[in-house]
Design a protein around this motif. Structure first.
Motif, PDB file in Angstrom:
ATOM      1  N   SER A 167       0.836  -1.204   0.000  1.00 24.03           N
ATOM      2  CA  SER A 167       0.000   0.000   0.000  1.00 24.03           C
ATOM      3  C   SER A 167       0.867   1.249   0.000  1.00 24.03           C
ATOM      4  CB  SER A 167      -0.927   0.029   1.218  1.00 24.03           C
ATOM      5  OG  SER A 167      -1.813  -1.037   1.203  1.00 24.03           O
ATOM      6  N   SER A 168       1.894   1.233   0.810  1.00 25.74           N
ATOM      7  CA  SER A 168       2.806   2.368   0.904  1.00 25.74           C
ATOM      8  C   SER A 168       3.532   2.605  -0.415  1.00 25.74           C
ATOM      9  CB  SER A 168       3.817   2.125   2.024  1.00 25.74           C
ATOM     10  OG  SER A 168       4.702   3.192   2.138  1.00 25.74           O
ATOM     11  N   ALA A 169       3.953   1.537  -1.067  1.00 30.14           N
ATOM     12  CA  ALA A 169       4.654   1.674  -2.346  1.00 30.14           C
ATOM     13  C   ALA A 169       3.748   2.278  -3.413  1.00 30.14           C
ATOM     14  CB  ALA A 169       5.167   0.313  -2.800  1.00 30.14           C
ATOM     15  N   ILE A 170       2.474   1.937  -3.384  1.00 30.88           N
ATOM     16  CA  ILE A 170       1.550   2.424  -4.410  1.00 30.88           C
ATOM     17  C   ILE A 170       1.031   3.822  -4.087  1.00 30.88           C
ATOM     18  CG2 ILE A 170      -0.697   2.023  -5.506  1.00 30.88           C
ATOM     19  CD1 ILE A 170      -0.100  -1.008  -5.224  1.00 30.88           C
ATOM     20  N   ILE A 171       0.700   4.079  -2.843  1.00 33.75           N
ATOM     21  CA  ILE A 171       0.070   5.339  -2.452  1.00 33.75           C
ATOM     22  C   ILE A 171       1.089   6.381  -1.991  1.00 33.75           C
ATOM     23  CG2 ILE A 171      -1.524   6.402  -0.790  1.00 33.75           C
ATOM     24  CD1 ILE A 171      -3.040   3.797  -0.734  1.00 33.75           C
ATOM     25  N   GLY A 172       2.253   5.933  -1.551  1.00 31.94           N
ATOM     26  CA  GLY A 172       3.234   6.777  -0.893  1.00 31.94           C
ATOM     27  C   GLY A 172       3.438   8.177  -1.419  1.00 31.94           C
ATOM     28  N   GLY A 173       3.611   8.381  -2.701  1.00 28.61           N
ATOM     29  CA  GLY A 173       3.879   9.710  -3.236  1.00 28.61           C
ATOM     30  C   GLY A 173       2.682  10.621  -3.272  1.00 28.61           C
ATOM     31  N   VAL A 174       1.507  10.072  -3.096  1.00 24.49           N
ATOM     32  CA  VAL A 174       0.288  10.861  -3.230  1.00 24.49           C
ATOM     33  C   VAL A 174      -0.446  11.008  -1.905  1.00 24.49           C
ATOM     34  CG1 VAL A 174      -1.946  10.989  -4.404  1.00 24.49           C
ATOM     35  CG2 VAL A 174       0.028  10.118  -5.614  1.00 24.49           C
ATOM     36  N   GLY A 175      -0.464   9.960  -1.121  1.00 20.39           N
ATOM     37  CA  GLY A 175      -1.261   9.957   0.098  1.00 20.39           C
ATOM     38  C   GLY A 175      -0.440  10.078   1.363  1.00 20.39           C
ATOM     39  N   SER A 176      -1.140  10.207   2.460  1.00 22.14           N
ATOM     40  CA  SER A 176      -0.517  10.324   3.763  1.00 22.14           C
ATOM     41  C   SER A 176      -0.436   8.945   4.426  1.00 22.14           C
ATOM     42  CB  SER A 176      -1.359  11.257   4.638  1.00 22.14           C
ATOM     43  OG  SER A 176      -2.625  10.680   4.891  1.00 22.14           O
ATOM     44  N   ALA A 177       0.166   8.918   5.611  1.00 22.13           N
ATOM     45  CA  ALA A 177       0.244   7.664   6.373  1.00 22.13           C
ATOM     46  C   ALA A 177      -1.163   7.177   6.726  1.00 22.13           C
ATOM     47  CB  ALA A 177       1.076   7.871   7.636  1.00 22.13           C
ATOM     48  N   GLU A 178      -2.072   8.112   6.991  1.00 23.94           N
ATOM     49  CA  GLU A 178      -3.461   7.731   7.281  1.00 23.94           C
ATOM     50  C   GLU A 178      -4.110   7.056   6.084  1.00 23.94           C
ATOM     51  OE1 GLU A 178      -5.451  11.282   8.516  1.00 23.94           O
ATOM     52  OE2 GLU A 178      -4.557  11.233  10.510  1.00 23.94           O
ATOM     53  N   ASP A 179      -3.844   7.572   4.889  1.00 29.58           N
ATOM     54  CA  ASP A 179      -4.392   6.958   3.677  1.00 29.58           C
ATOM     55  C   ASP A 179      -3.881   5.524   3.514  1.00 29.58           C
ATOM     56  OD1 ASP A 179      -5.891   9.206   2.717  1.00 29.58           O
ATOM     57  OD2 ASP A 179      -3.999  10.127   2.086  1.00 29.58           O
ATOM     58  N   ALA A 206      -5.321  -0.321  -3.427  1.00 32.59           N
ATOM     59  CA  ALA A 206      -4.352   0.782  -3.354  1.00 32.59           C
ATOM     60  C   ALA A 206      -4.344   1.609  -4.637  1.00 32.59           C
ATOM     61  CB  ALA A 206      -2.962   0.236  -3.056  1.00 32.59           C
ATOM     62  N   LEU A 207      -4.448   0.954  -5.785  1.00 36.11           N
ATOM     63  CA  LEU A 207      -4.496   1.705  -7.041  1.00 36.11           C
ATOM     64  C   LEU A 207      -5.751   2.574  -7.113  1.00 36.11           C
ATOM     65  CD1 LEU A 207      -3.136  -0.947  -9.562  1.00 36.11           C
ATOM     66  CD2 LEU A 207      -2.042   1.218  -8.919  1.00 36.11           C
ATOM     67  N   ASP A 208      -6.885   2.036  -6.674  1.00 31.27           N
ATOM     68  CA  ASP A 208      -8.114   2.839  -6.622  1.00 31.27           C
ATOM     69  C   ASP A 208      -7.945   4.031  -5.687  1.00 31.27           C
ATOM     70  OD1 ASP A 208      -9.480   1.292  -8.429  1.00 31.27           O
ATOM     71  OD2 ASP A 208     -10.590   0.148  -6.916  1.00 31.27           O
ATOM     72  N   ARG A 209      -7.358   3.780  -4.527  1.00 32.33           N
ATOM     73  CA  ARG A 209      -7.145   4.857  -3.561  1.00 32.33           C
ATOM     74  C   ARG A 209      -6.228   5.921  -4.154  1.00 32.33           C
ATOM     75  NH1 ARG A 209      -7.993   5.446   2.209  1.00 32.33           N
ATOM     76  NH2 ARG A 209      -9.427   3.796   1.635  1.00 32.33           N
ATOM     77  N   ARG A 210      -5.153   5.508  -4.817  1.00 31.51           N
ATOM     78  CA  ARG A 210      -4.206   6.454  -5.430  1.00 31.51           C
ATOM     79  C   ARG A 210      -4.914   7.289  -6.501  1.00 31.51           C
ATOM     80  NH1 ARG A 210       1.312   7.259  -6.261  1.00 31.51           N
ATOM     81  NH2 ARG A 210       1.831   8.012  -8.330  1.00 31.51           N
ATOM     82  N   ARG A 211      -5.715   6.639  -7.322  1.00 31.71           N
ATOM     83  CA  ARG A 211      -6.445   7.341  -8.379  1.00 31.71           C
ATOM     84  C   ARG A 211      -7.393   8.376  -7.771  1.00 31.71           C
ATOM     85  NH1 ARG A 211      -6.466   3.355 -11.560  1.00 31.71           N
ATOM     86  NH2 ARG A 211      -7.951   2.126 -10.387  1.00 31.71           N
ATOM     87  N   TYR A 235       5.831  21.244  -7.987  1.00 32.14           N
ATOM     88  CA  TYR A 235       6.558  22.078  -7.046  1.00 32.14           C
ATOM     89  C   TYR A 235       5.925  22.175  -5.670  1.00 32.14           C
ATOM     90  CZ  TYR A 235       9.002  23.232 -11.271  1.00 32.14           C
ATOM     91  OH  TYR A 235       9.719  23.129 -12.425  1.00 32.14           O
ATOM     92  N   PHE A 236       4.638  21.956  -5.566  1.00 32.58           N
ATOM     93  CA  PHE A 236       3.992  22.048  -4.260  1.00 32.58           C
ATOM     94  C   PHE A 236       3.771  20.669  -3.647  1.00 32.58           C
ATOM     95  CE2 PHE A 236       1.913  26.080  -6.108  1.00 32.58           C
ATOM     96  CZ  PHE A 236       3.067  26.801  -5.898  1.00 32.58           C
ATOM     97  N   LEU A 237       3.527  19.651  -4.486  1.00 31.16           N
ATOM     98  CA  LEU A 237       3.333  18.295  -3.978  1.00 31.16           C
ATOM     99  C   LEU A 237       4.559  17.418  -4.198  1.00 31.16           C
ATOM    100  CD1 LEU A 237      -0.336  17.653  -5.127  1.00 31.16           C
ATOM    101  CD2 LEU A 237       0.482  18.379  -2.889  1.00 31.16           C
ATOM    102  N   ASP A 238       5.555  17.967  -4.914  1.00 32.82           N
ATOM    103  CA  ASP A 238       6.839  17.305  -5.110  1.00 32.82           C
ATOM    104  C   ASP A 238       6.723  15.971  -5.849  1.00 32.82           C
ATOM    105  OD1 ASP A 238       9.492  17.799  -4.870  1.00 32.82           O
ATOM    106  OD2 ASP A 238       9.736  16.719  -2.984  1.00 32.82           O
ATOM    107  N   GLU A 239       5.817  15.876  -6.822  1.00 33.33           N
ATOM    108  CA  GLU A 239       5.701  14.661  -7.634  1.00 33.33           C
ATOM    109  C   GLU A 239       6.823  14.647  -8.668  1.00 33.33           C
ATOM    110  OE1 GLU A 239       1.909  13.348  -9.170  1.00 33.33           O
ATOM    111  OE2 GLU A 239       0.872  14.594  -7.702  1.00 33.33           O
ATOM    112  N   SER A 240       7.244  13.473  -9.034  1.00 38.37           N
ATOM    113  CA  SER A 240       8.338  13.343  -9.999  1.00 38.37           C
ATOM    114  C   SER A 240       7.840  13.644 -11.419  1.00 38.37           C
ATOM    115  CB  SER A 240       8.925  11.934  -9.955  1.00 38.37           C
ATOM    116  OG  SER A 240       8.047  11.016 -10.557  1.00 38.37           O
ATOM    117  N   ILE A 241       8.775  14.012 -12.263  1.00 38.00           N
ATOM    118  CA  ILE A 241       8.470  14.275 -13.676  1.00 38.00           C
ATOM    119  C   ILE A 241       7.897  13.014 -14.325  1.00 38.00           C
ATOM    120  CG2 ILE A 241       9.454  14.918 -15.917  1.00 38.00           C
ATOM    121  CD1 ILE A 241       9.491  17.259 -14.036  1.00 38.00           C
TER     122      ILE A 241
END
Length: 187
Positions: free
Chosen positions: A33-45, A83-88, A141-147
């Motif tokens: 779950s962490s690997a899939i959601i990590g860059g987008v969601g929080s620890a709670e997610d 996890a993919l649904d949650r990330r989406r 720049y604000f959420l720090d997502e990769s290119i």
């Protein structure tokens, strides 16, 4: 509890079997779950996603076929899809957020946009960008997502994302004028 005992208990909706399932696979489920959601969601997610995985397994245990996969593999497949649904869903929520002043990094605001008027100018300049460029600026720049993540999310090449970000930064610099250029260059 062995896998066969766990499965029999789960099929009878035995809560002790669910607890055993959770104890046996929580580390694997949380890691995936962490690997899939990590860059987008929080620890709670991530924690909610992990709970949802076990709830889904509990509800759909009658669909499990031991001939097709082991119990661990089946739980991890559920985890992947949950996890993919949650990330989406999280990405959709993020892209619908307005670019509020609170979303602008405090370092930029305090060093280059000290007055309310200057901050409002920045907001106006950001709103003048096309939606996709505004989203790219916000997410990069604000959420720090990769290119690479942005390229994948928008169906663009890495070079196209780089070009759009460069043009958006250039437009922001022109719109804000010389005084605020330093803050925009920090983006």
């Amino acid at each position: 509890m062995e896998e066969k005992e766990m499965l029999a208990g789960l099929l009878n909706h035995d809560q002790a079997a669910l607890k055993s399932l959770m104890n046996a696979y929580i580390t694997d489920v949380y890691s995936l779950s962490s690997a899939i959601i990590g860059g987008v969601g929080s620890a709670e997610d991530i924690e909610e996603c992990s709970s949802d995985v076990f709830f889904t397994a509990w509800k759909s245990i009658d669909k499990y076929s031991p001939d097709r996969a082991g119990l661990r593999t089946w739980v991890l497949m559920i985890c992947k899809f949950v996890a993919l649904d949650r990330r989406r869903n999280l990405k959709t929520k993020i892209s619908q957020l307005p670019l509020a002043e609170e979303a602008i990094p405090a370092k930029i605001l305090t060093t280059s946009f000290e007055t309310v008027e200057e901050r409002q100018e920045l907001q106006t300049a950001l709103k003048s960008l096309a939606r996709q460029e505004r989203e790219l600026i916000y997410r990069r720049y604000f959420l720090d997502e990769s290119i690479n993540d942005l390229a994948s999310a928008y169906g663009l090449t890495r070079q196209a994302v780089d070009n759009k970000l460069w043009r958006a930064r250039k437009l922001l610099k022109n719109l804000l004028g010389k005084k605020e250029r330093q803050g925009v260059e920090e983006l």
